[in-house]
Write an enzyme that holds these catalytic residues in place. Structure first.
Site, short mmCIF file in Angstrom:
data_model
loop_
_atom_site.label_atom_id
_atom_site.label_comp_id
_atom_site.label_asym_id
_atom_site.label_seq_id
_atom_site.Cartn_x
_atom_site.Cartn_y
_atom_site.Cartn_z
N HIS A 139 5.66 2.13 -27.42
CA HIS A 139 7.31 2.34 -26.63
C HIS A 139 6.62 1.88 -25.55
O HIS A 139 5.75 1.67 -25.31
CB HIS A 139 7.38 3.79 -26.54
CG HIS A 139 6.26 4.21 -25.87
ND1 HIS A 139 6.36 5.82 -24.85
CD2 HIS A 139 5.28 4.52 -24.77
CE1 HIS A 139 5.49 6.04 -24.57
NE2 HIS A 139 4.44 4.87 -24.54
N CYS A 158 3.07 1.86 -17.79
CA CYS A 158 3.95 2.36 -19.33
C CYS A 158 5.37 1.24 -19.36
O CYS A 158 6.38 1.89 -20.61
CB CYS A 158 4.14 3.90 -19.09
SG CYS A 158 3.03 5.30 -19.28
N HIS A 164 3.57 -0.44 -25.72
CA HIS A 164 1.95 -0.39 -25.60
C HIS A 164 1.99 0.71 -26.68
O HIS A 164 3.18 0.91 -26.98
CB HIS A 164 1.70 0.18 -24.98
CG HIS A 164 1.63 1.64 -23.90
ND1 HIS A 164 3.35 1.27 -23.23
CD2 HIS A 164 1.78 3.13 -24.09
CE1 HIS A 164 3.52 2.11 -22.57
NE2 HIS A 164 2.67 3.74 -22.91
N HIS A 166 0.87 4.32 -28.95
CA HIS A 166 -0.25 5.96 -29.14
C HIS A 166 -0.44 6.17 -30.11
O HIS A 166 0.65 5.33 -31.63
CB HIS A 166 0.64 7.12 -28.27
CG HIS A 166 0.47 6.40 -27.16
ND1 HIS A 166 -0.33 6.79 -26.06
CD2 HIS A 166 1.73 6.08 -26.30
CE1 HIS A 166 0.39 6.25 -24.14
NE2 HIS A 166 1.62 6.53 -24.53
N ASP A 199 7.09 6.18 -37.92
CA ASP A 199 5.60 5.88 -37.95
C ASP A 199 5.66 4.25 -37.95
O ASP A 199 6.15 4.19 -38.69
CB ASP A 199 4.48 6.45 -39.19
CG ASP A 199 2.75 5.98 -39.27
OD1 ASP A 199 2.52 5.78 -38.31
OD2 ASP A 199 2.55 5.33 -40.70
N HIS A 200 4.69 3.57 -36.99
CA HIS A 200 4.40 2.43 -37.27
C HIS A 200 5.88 1.67 -36.95
O HIS A 200 5.57 0.75 -37.33
CB HIS A 200 3.85 2.23 -39.23
CG HIS A 200 2.71 1.92 -38.38
ND1 HIS A 200 1.79 3.19 -38.75
CD2 HIS A 200 1.16 0.72 -39.09
CE1 HIS A 200 0.59 2.99 -38.85
NE2 HIS A 200 0.25 1.56 -39.34
N GLU A 244 1.00 12.87 -26.49
CA GLU A 244 1.05 11.67 -26.47
C GLU A 244 -0.47 10.81 -26.63
O GLU A 244 -0.70 9.77 -27.62
CB GLU A 244 1.57 10.97 -25.27
CG GLU A 244 1.78 9.76 -25.40
CD GLU A 244 2.88 9.29 -23.83
OE1 GLU A 244 3.87 9.21 -24.15
OE2 GLU A 244 2.42 9.46 -22.77
#
Ligand code: NI
Length: 255
Positions: A139, A158, A164, A166, A199-200, A244
């Site tokens: 994100h 961020c 980047h 998480h 996801d991904h 997070e």
């Protein structure tokens, strides 16, 4: 103002004779090398704190209550004759282990590192189930209404232009009805509605929910709540928690 104290009792479910009422082992009561199911009971109590000792209750008294309960209620029946729901519903008997002014507020039964049941002993009692799920995603935190220098100053790393990642953990809590809990359908619904979509992925670019909403952990928790609360199977949704990082998490609930 109310002080609450929680004590954790770890145990392997074995024959009653294998338990010692004394002590609360770090590895779990009735540990041994033969295979047995492992559980954790967490009792949360409230009451006045003794100004001299600073104690609400001596934790050895909680340990005795929990150990006696496990030996008397759980251990006489073989493990494969129990269901998790029967185990946590039986935990209302633990209230008798505490005398006024100490009050047992809730009991949590962890059945794996990722699944737990919680019985809140209010009137009427509330029984909930919590399961953790995981997804990895990228994100970027950026507000179009702010200038690039302002975004950089507020969000720091961020705000990195390429995003980047998480490893997110989502803990979903739902109320259990009176009957059996449809665990398989619950898992499938969360997987379909959230995990398979998140996801991904790059949350800003791949998910329409974040096209104009900054994907902060606060917003992610709210969006996941909205996605799950539309599902009839999850009508008893109580709380969505999103981690997070292990140091940062947000909760969202309608209550
Ligand atoms: Ni981030």
């Amino acid at each position: 103002m109310k002080t609450r104290l929680t004590r954790e009792y770890r145990f392997f479910l074995r024959n009653a004779a294998d338990y010692s009422i004394k002590g609360n082992a770090w590895s779990g009561a009735a540990s041994g090398l033969s295979i047995a199911p492992f559980f954790i009971l967490r009792a949360t109590v409230s009451g006045p704190v003794d100004p001299l000792t600073g104690y609400l209750i001596n934790i050895q008294d909680i340990d005795r209550g929990l150990a006696e309960f496990v030996q008397r209620v759980y251990a006489p029946r073989p493990a494969d004759e129990w269901t998790y729901l029967e185990m946590i519903r039986s935990a209302d008997q633990l209230a008798d282990a505490f005398a006024a002014p100490i009050e047992l507020l809730q009991v949590e039964l962890a059945v794996s590192p990722f699944m737990s049941f919680r019985l809140v002993l209010k009137d009427p009692p509330m029984l909930t189930f919590t399961q953790e799920f995981e997804f990895s995603a990228a994100h970027r935190l950026d507000c179009p209404a702010l200038s690039p220098p302002e975004n950089q100053k507020y969000f720091g790393k961020c705000n990195h232009p390429n995003g980047h990642g998480h490893n997110y953990v989502v803990a979903v809590t739902v109320a259990c009805g009176d009957g059996a809990f449809p665990l398989a359908q619950f898992e499938a619904a969360v997987k379909r509605l959230v995990i398979d979509r998140f996801d991904h992925k790059h949350l800003n670019l791949d998910l329409p929910e974040f096209a104009s909403v900054n994907p902060s952990v606060e917003h992610i928790a709210k969006v996941i709540w909205q996605l799950l609360s539309d599902e009839p199977l999850l009508a008893g949704l109580v709380n969505v928690r999103v981690y997070e990082t292990p140091k940062t998490w947000a909760d969202y609930s309608a209550i």
